[in-house]
Design a protein around this motif. Structure first.
Motif, PDB file in Angstrom:
ATOM      1  N   TYR A 133      49.438  30.332  39.481  1.00  0.00           N
ATOM      2  CA  TYR A 133      48.800  31.048  40.230  1.00  0.00           C
ATOM      3  C   TYR A 133      48.594  30.740  41.679  1.00  0.00           C
ATOM      4  O   TYR A 133      47.424  31.478  42.287  1.00  0.00           O
ATOM      5  CB  TYR A 133      47.261  32.113  39.616  1.00  0.00           C
ATOM      6  N   ALA A 134      48.989  29.695  42.081  1.00  0.00           N
ATOM      7  CA  ALA A 134      48.593  28.945  43.101  1.00  0.00           C
ATOM      8  C   ALA A 134      48.824  29.304  44.255  1.00  0.00           C
ATOM      9  O   ALA A 134      48.321  29.869  45.556  1.00  0.00           O
ATOM     10  CB  ALA A 134      50.025  27.641  43.817  1.00  0.00           C
ATOM     11  N   SER A 135      50.040  30.717  44.447  1.00  0.00           N
ATOM     12  CA  SER A 135      50.592  31.477  45.194  1.00  0.00           C
ATOM     13  C   SER A 135      49.924  32.302  45.942  1.00  0.00           C
ATOM     14  O   SER A 135      49.696  32.840  46.672  1.00  0.00           O
ATOM     15  CB  SER A 135      52.081  31.822  45.042  1.00  0.00           C
ATOM     16  N   LEU A 136      49.016  32.904  44.769  1.00  0.00           N
ATOM     17  CA  LEU A 136      47.723  33.578  44.484  1.00  0.00           C
ATOM     18  C   LEU A 136      46.696  34.415  45.120  1.00  0.00           C
ATOM     19  O   LEU A 136      46.079  35.065  45.832  1.00  0.00           O
ATOM     20  CB  LEU A 136      48.120  34.354  43.409  1.00  0.00           C
ATOM     21  N   VAL A 137      46.250  32.678  45.575  1.00  0.00           N
ATOM     22  CA  VAL A 137      44.614  32.611  45.737  1.00  0.00           C
ATOM     23  C   VAL A 137      44.498  33.366  46.842  1.00  0.00           C
ATOM     24  O   VAL A 137      45.527  32.620  47.871  1.00  0.00           O
ATOM     25  CB  VAL A 137      43.928  31.393  45.789  1.00  0.00           C
ATOM     26  N   GLY A 138      43.546  33.801  47.284  1.00  0.00           N
ATOM     27  CA  GLY A 138      43.373  34.584  48.689  1.00  0.00           C
ATOM     28  C   GLY A 138      44.336  36.218  48.481  1.00  0.00           C
ATOM     29  O   GLY A 138      43.174  36.829  49.800  1.00  0.00           O
ATOM     30  N   LYS A 139      44.910  36.120  47.626  1.00  0.00           N
ATOM     31  CA  LYS A 139      45.209  37.442  47.406  1.00  0.00           C
ATOM     32  C   LYS A 139      44.590  38.737  46.679  1.00  0.00           C
ATOM     33  O   LYS A 139      43.569  38.068  46.469  1.00  0.00           O
ATOM     34  CB  LYS A 139      47.040  37.391  47.323  1.00  0.00           C
ATOM     35  N   PHE A 140      44.722  40.071  47.065  1.00  0.00           N
ATOM     36  CA  PHE A 140      43.951  40.971  46.045  1.00  0.00           C
ATOM     37  C   PHE A 140      44.821  41.360  44.949  1.00  0.00           C
ATOM     38  O   PHE A 140      46.180  41.308  44.580  1.00  0.00           O
ATOM     39  CB  PHE A 140      43.473  41.942  47.136  1.00  0.00           C
TER      40      PHE A 140
ATOM     41  N   VAL B 104      38.806  51.575  39.228  1.00  0.00           N
ATOM     42  CA  VAL B 104      37.323  52.191  40.132  1.00  0.00           C
ATOM     43  C   VAL B 104      38.348  52.023  41.537  1.00  0.00           C
ATOM     44  O   VAL B 104      37.720  53.011  42.763  1.00  0.00           O
ATOM     45  CB  VAL B 104      36.487  51.010  40.517  1.00  0.00           C
ATOM     46  N   GLY B 105      38.932  51.642  41.752  1.00  0.00           N
ATOM     47  CA  GLY B 105      40.130  50.887  42.614  1.00  0.00           C
ATOM     48  C   GLY B 105      39.631  50.151  43.959  1.00  0.00           C
ATOM     49  O   GLY B 105      39.620  49.689  44.756  1.00  0.00           O
ATOM     50  N   ARG B 106      38.517  48.979  43.749  1.00  0.00           N
ATOM     51  CA  ARG B 106      38.286  48.817  44.695  1.00  0.00           C
ATOM     52  C   ARG B 106      39.185  47.336  44.597  1.00  0.00           C
ATOM     53  O   ARG B 106      39.534  46.503  43.759  1.00  0.00           O
ATOM     54  CB  ARG B 106      36.882  48.135  44.123  1.00  0.00           C
ATOM     55  N   ARG B 107      39.507  46.601  45.654  1.00  0.00           N
ATOM     56  CA  ARG B 107      40.244  45.500  45.769  1.00  0.00           C
ATOM     57  C   ARG B 107      39.248  44.512  45.836  1.00  0.00           C
ATOM     58  O   ARG B 107      38.368  44.166  46.720  1.00  0.00           O
ATOM     59  CB  ARG B 107      40.947  45.757  47.263  1.00  0.00           C
ATOM     60  N   ILE B 108      39.497  43.525  44.881  1.00  0.00           N
ATOM     61  CA  ILE B 108      39.033  42.314  44.699  1.00  0.00           C
ATOM     62  C   ILE B 108      40.091  41.385  45.029  1.00  0.00           C
ATOM     63  O   ILE B 108      41.131  40.979  45.043  1.00  0.00           O
ATOM     64  CB  ILE B 108      38.182  42.417  43.268  1.00  0.00           C
ATOM     65  N   PRO B 109      39.538  40.081  45.484  1.00  0.00           N
ATOM     66  CA  PRO B 109      40.727  38.790  45.837  1.00  0.00           C
ATOM     67  C   PRO B 109      40.169  38.110  44.058  1.00  0.00           C
ATOM     68  O   PRO B 109      39.394  37.919  43.649  1.00  0.00           O
ATOM     69  CB  PRO B 109      39.607  38.008  46.504  1.00  0.00           C
ATOM     70  N   VAL B 110      41.498  37.073  44.553  1.00  0.00           N
ATOM     71  CA  VAL B 110      41.929  36.008  43.803  1.00  0.00           C
ATOM     72  C   VAL B 110      41.747  35.184  43.860  1.00  0.00           C
ATOM     73  O   VAL B 110      42.060  34.512  45.735  1.00  0.00           O
ATOM     74  CB  VAL B 110      43.030  35.951  43.678  1.00  0.00           C
ATOM     75  N   VAL B 111      40.386  34.061  43.432  1.00  0.00           N
ATOM     76  CA  VAL B 111      39.981  33.104  43.870  1.00  0.00           C
ATOM     77  C   VAL B 111      40.080  31.858  43.136  1.00  0.00           C
ATOM     78  O   VAL B 111      40.047  32.273  41.450  1.00  0.00           O
ATOM     79  CB  VAL B 111      38.209  33.747  44.294  1.00  0.00           C
ATOM     80  N   ALA B 112      40.037  30.747  43.656  1.00  0.00           N
ATOM     81  CA  ALA B 112      40.604  29.220  43.080  1.00  0.00           C
ATOM     82  C   ALA B 112      38.623  28.560  42.448  1.00  0.00           C
ATOM     83  O   ALA B 112      38.076  28.845  43.287  1.00  0.00           O
ATOM     84  CB  ALA B 112      41.047  28.947  43.699  1.00  0.00           C
ATOM     85  N   ASP B 113      38.420  28.425  40.696  1.00  0.00           N
ATOM     86  CA  ASP B 113      37.618  28.028  40.538  1.00  0.00           C
ATOM     87  C   ASP B 113      38.016  27.571  39.505  1.00  0.00           C
ATOM     88  O   ASP B 113      38.122  28.039  38.488  1.00  0.00           O
ATOM     89  CB  ASP B 113      36.425  29.088  40.486  1.00  0.00           C
TER      90      ASP B 113
END
Length: 953
Positions: free
Chosen positions: A240-247, A253-262
């Motif tokens: 998933y390294a390429s997805l960090v920072g994507k949504f 709900v339809g809310r855009r939420i980020p992909v974060v690294a933790d």
């Protein structure tokens, strides 16, 4: 003295006498010793944990009092915010059909005070039954006026030092009681639950490395999906390294939420992707802080779905740039109903990938029984980092010592990973928070509204409203050691008894209470609250299970003291019928069946049972067999005392000027008393109550009662003994018994006082009229100290020799089936000159106790007749068998017994030789059969040896 020991006739009488005579108050002289009772809930009743803990504290207190210390055991009760409010709410609803809201806050709290006056003293009455020697004249309550002043003062000062603040944080929320609760009030229950795997579509046409247009997340709480702020992946996860920072697009709900690294995302668990809901999960809240995510609250205080979400930043300020819209279909639904709807809607949308069955734990409120919800609410907090540093140092530098020491590691682990402490509760019963608000929400902290106006220069016409919340009961009990002694006033009691000497507590509240007391006390007094912390284990049932109502294995210590008849099932204290499960609970807790109930055992037997199992820090399995055994110990002490009184009252006990002559037995028991006194004292100093009680038990039962009382009879009952010898033995009888009673008093206060009142005048420690007020109780007698000059090793060796010979003769009687009362002849041979000397000096004792009509020394072993033999060291004890038994009849009897054993052995050998039985039977059953076989074989060997001896005659 009565013929039989009846504790119910002496215990209440003596406690009332002690209390009336003010025996429990500090003496005003001597080195101070103080101990604080962990304040039990005012709503509570005594349970086994209380009884165990109170026994330890009372034993310490009585012991130090007898050592001449200026002793204070401080008593008090906790107002128990949630428990008391719930109890009175139910009472008002049942009696008046009203809720607390119908009455209003002031009228409802008046009802609570009325209840406390009428019914809030049950546990203090039970403490009296346990013999607790607390200073009742100083009884405190965490809501009394003086304590209220201390609590208020601490809150205001902490706020002035910026160590108390108000903020919006995640807390354990009880949706039924509508209040935050502490972790200790959360009961985690194991259960079978579901793990739902959902697909979260990636936004903006992005795909995974595998070409998928979605991420899979799994959750046990689908209803919190509505408040998701992000999806987390592990920063080391190459998938998933390429997805960090994507949504991703939050489903439903339809809310855009980020992909974060933790690092919270576990690469090995599920898909490696985790939904993050900072406003509804404690772990997610920490992720939210690290990643700067918004807090999106979707639940009301009833745990129902909001029409629109509440969105805040990490400082609890409203955020306007996040859309708070929620699907209208879920508005107003309770969380579990919303869960079902959300799962169904995700399935209908093709976004439910799979459902797993998992074992997990669910948090429940221990009072309401409702599932606890992590909820974002406005609360008051103590900033603990600054307070924790000196509290850690106090243990590191030895100002406070944990016993056992390994609990220091637990303390350090908690203290070095502290979170700010939520101290507000949404209740009406408790210490109301001393803070006032104006119409614009500005807060003014002060000791009173008048002080708030003066302190902040507020106009008289500005309307102020006091905070509705009350303080967590752990906040007020954190001030216990100094608040009970009059702080913030600098009272004489505070100067004398603080810091306290020792705290007795369970390991489960080291953080919730012990650590907080250390922090608070250091902050406000500059002193540690106590020098030592003795940490005891939990009292468990006979199977080692924790006692709890839900398990149905709870024992009531008062039932064990007073006894209980299960055929009537009537509660002694209320007169009401008991729950039908009571008999089952008793049987379950004690590993035994009690079809007719439990016989009375008395407080002393229960206390001694607890102490015998009070190893440092380890849990104990409560054992009814031990309780029965220590009731027998009380009976043994009682009967021994009756023997002493029958032989000493009205006789010369050697207290005058007439000479006394001490026998070997007298010198031996006095010597052993010194060693026992030293042993018990050392064990008490080391908090090894198990060692102290065992040393006392062994001395009283095995040495004083079983041997010394028997050894006293030849002197007292032999017409040839001198008057000086009789005086010496009577003096030893009463003086040793009097010292035993003082040794026993901290552990067994009632029986020791009752007997001491009769024995003390004979021992010269109390006049026959009862003495002065100061000396009229064993409580005020000095703790017995060992006198090394009275330790007589020679006497001990001689008595051990004497006991060895007596036991040898008794063994021969048993082996040869000779009646216990039949007089025998005995010969001693093959020993050294010292053995012959001992025989000459102790012929009287041997003749009387071994029932010997003649005992002689045989120089030439070759001249010994055919005899049964026992060894005492190198020496042989011979009992000639001629004319003692019917040889043929005894051989016939033994043949029958051997045949019986061989049949039993054959049956078990056949069973164990059956491969099918050994393979299919439970391991415990097979092991039991093997143990029986070993026992039968051992019995056969003894019978064969006995036959060979008889044949040789």
């Amino acid at each position: 003295m009565d013929k039989t020991y009846q504790p119910e006739q002496i215990e209440t009488r003596w406690y009332e006498r002690w209390e009336a005579d003010n025996r429990f108050a500090p003496a005003g002289a001597g080195e101070p010793f103080s101990i604080m009772i962990p304040p039990p809930n005012v709503t509570g009743s005594l349970h086994m944990g209380h009884a165990f803990q109170d026994t330890i504290m009372d034993t310490l207190t009585r012991w130090r009092r007898m050592q001449g210390r200026n002793t204070l055991w401080q008593i008090g009760t906790d107002h128990a915010g949630i428990a008391t409010q719930m109890l009175v709410e139910r009472k008002v609803a049942a009696e008046e059909g009203k809720s607390r809201h119908d009455l209003g806050r002031e009228a409802f709290t008046d009802k609570i005070w009325e209840w406390k006056q009428e019914s809030g003293g049950e546990i203090t009455r039970q403490l009296r039954r346990m013999g607790a020697s607390v200073d009742w004249s100083r009884e405190r309550f965490t809501m009394d006026d003086g304590f209220y002043k201390a609590v208020q003062e601490v809150f205001v000062r902490l706020h002035e030092d910026d160590l108390i603040y108000r903020g919006k944080r995640l807390v354990n929320w009880d949706p039924t009681l509508h209040t935050a609760i502490s972790d200790l009030e959360v009961e985690n229950r194991d259960q079978q639950g579901s793990f739902w795997h959902f697909r979260y579509p990636l936004a903006d046409g992005v795909t995974t490395d595998a070409g998928l247009g979605y991420l899979v997340v799994a959750t046990t709480r689908p209803e919190t999906l509505l408040g998701d702020s992000a999806v987390a992946v592990n920063p080391e996860d190459p998938r998933y390294a390429s997805l960090v920072g994507k949504f991703v697009e939050l489903p439903l709900v339809g809310r855009r939420i980020p992909v974060v690294a933790d690092e919270h995302a576990d690469m090995e668990k599920g898909s490696g992707c985790v939904k993050i809901t900072p406003a509804h999960d404690f772990n997610d809240y920490e992720v939210g802080k690290r990643c700067g995510l918004p807090l999106i609250n979707v639940f009301t205080q009833n745990a129902a779905v909001l029409e629109r979400a509440e969105v805040f930043d990490l400082q609890g300020r409203p955020l306007a740039d996040v859309d708070p819209s929620l699907p209208t279909a879920y508005a107003g639904l309770g969380r579990f109903e919303a869960r079902e709807r959300i799962v169904a809607d995700m399935d209908a949308a093709g976004l439910l990938e799979q459902v797993e069955t998992v074992s997990n734990t669910l948090p429940y409120g221990d009072r309401s029984g409702d599932v606890i919800e992590p909820l974002l609410t406005d609360q008051w907090f103590v900033a603990v980092e600054e307070l924790a540093k000196p509290a850690i140092e106090a243990v590191e530098n030895g100002d406070i010592e944990f016993v056992p020491k390994n609990y220091e590691n637990m303390y350090f682990a908690w203290m070095r990973d502290l979170q700010d402490w939520c101290i507000s509760r949404q209740l009406w019963w408790g210490h109301r928070i001393p803070a006032w608000y104006d119409s614009e929400g500005n807060v003014y902290v002060a000791r009173s509204e008048a002080e708030a106006r003066e302190k902040h220069g507020l106009p008289a016409d500005l309307e102020l409203t006091q905070d509705e919340d009350v303080l967590d009961t752990w906040f007020s009990s954190g001030l216990w050691t100094f608040g009970t002694l009059g702080w913030p006033e600098q009272t004489p009691e505070l100067a004398t008894f603080h810091p306290t000497s020792v705290l007795v507590t369970g390991f489960d509240i080291i953080f919730f209470w012990v650590a907080r007391m250390i922090m608070m006390t250091l902050k406000f007094t500059g002193e540690v609250p106590f020098r030592q912390v003795y940490v005891h284990g939990l009292v468990r049932d006979g199977q080692g299970q924790k006692m709890s109502k839900s398990k149905g294995n709870v024992l009531d210590p008062i039932d064990l003291i007073d006894g209980i008849s299960l055929d009537t099932l009537v509660d002694k204290r209320t007169g009401n019928m008991m729950q039908p499960q009571k008999a089952k609970a008793i049987a379950k807790a004690t590993r035994a069946e009690f079809p007719e109930g439990i016989e009375p055992h008395g407080t002393d037997a229960l206390r001694f049972t607890f102490l015998s199992q009070a190893t440092t820090g380890r849990d104990i399995k409560f054992d009814m067999g031990r309780l029965d055994g220590y009731r027998n110990f009380c009976n043994k002490l009682w009967n021994a005392s009756r023997y002493v009184l029958m032989n000493a009252e009205g006789e010369d006990t050697g207290m005058g000027s007439e000479p006394v002559e001490l026998s070997l037995a007298d010198r031996w028991i006095v010597s052993r008393l010194q060693q026992t006194q030293a042993q018990v004292t050392r064990a008490m100093e080391e908090f090894r109550f198990d060692h102290a009680s065992q040393a006392l038990y062994d001395f009283v039962w095995n040495e004083y009662c079983d041997w010394y009382l028997e050894l006293s009879k030849p002197v007292l009952w032999d017409e040839g003994a001198s008057a000086a010898a009789k005086r010496g033995t009577r003096q030893t009888l009463v003086r040793v018994l009097e010292a035993i009673l003082r040794l026993a008093h901290p552990m067994m206060p009632f029986i020791s006082e009752e007997i001491w009142q009769r024995v003390a005048p004979l021992a010269g420690t109390l006049s026959a009229e009862g003495g002065s007020e100061e000396s009229g109780s064993i409580m005020n007698q000095p703790w017995p100290l060992a006198d090394e000059t009275l330790v007589d090793e020679r006497a001990t060796r001689d008595i051990e020799w004497l006991k060895g010979v007596i036991v040898a003769v008794r063994n021969i009687r048993a082996e040869m089936n000779i009646a216990p009362g039949k007089p025998l002849e005995a010969l001693l041979t093959k020993g050294g000159p010292e053995d012959a000397e001992r025989l000459a000096a102790n012929r009287l004792f041997l003749s009387k106790l071994a029932k010997l009509e003649r005992v002689e020394w045989l120089d030439d072993p070759a001249k010994a007749p055919l005899s049964a033999t026992q060894l005492v060291g190198e020496m042989e004890v011979l009992v000639p068998m001629a004319d003692l038994i019917d040889k043929d009849a005894e051989l016939a009897r033994l043949a029958k017994e051997i045949d019986k054993q061989e049949k039993l052995i054959g049956g078990i050998e056949k069973k164990l030789g059956n491969e099918s039985f050994v393979a299919k039977a439970p391991a415990a059953v097979v092991e039991k059969e093997r143990a029986k076989l070993a026992d039968f074989e051992a019995a056969r060997r003894l019978l064969v040896e006995q036959r060979e001896k008889i044949e040789a005659l």
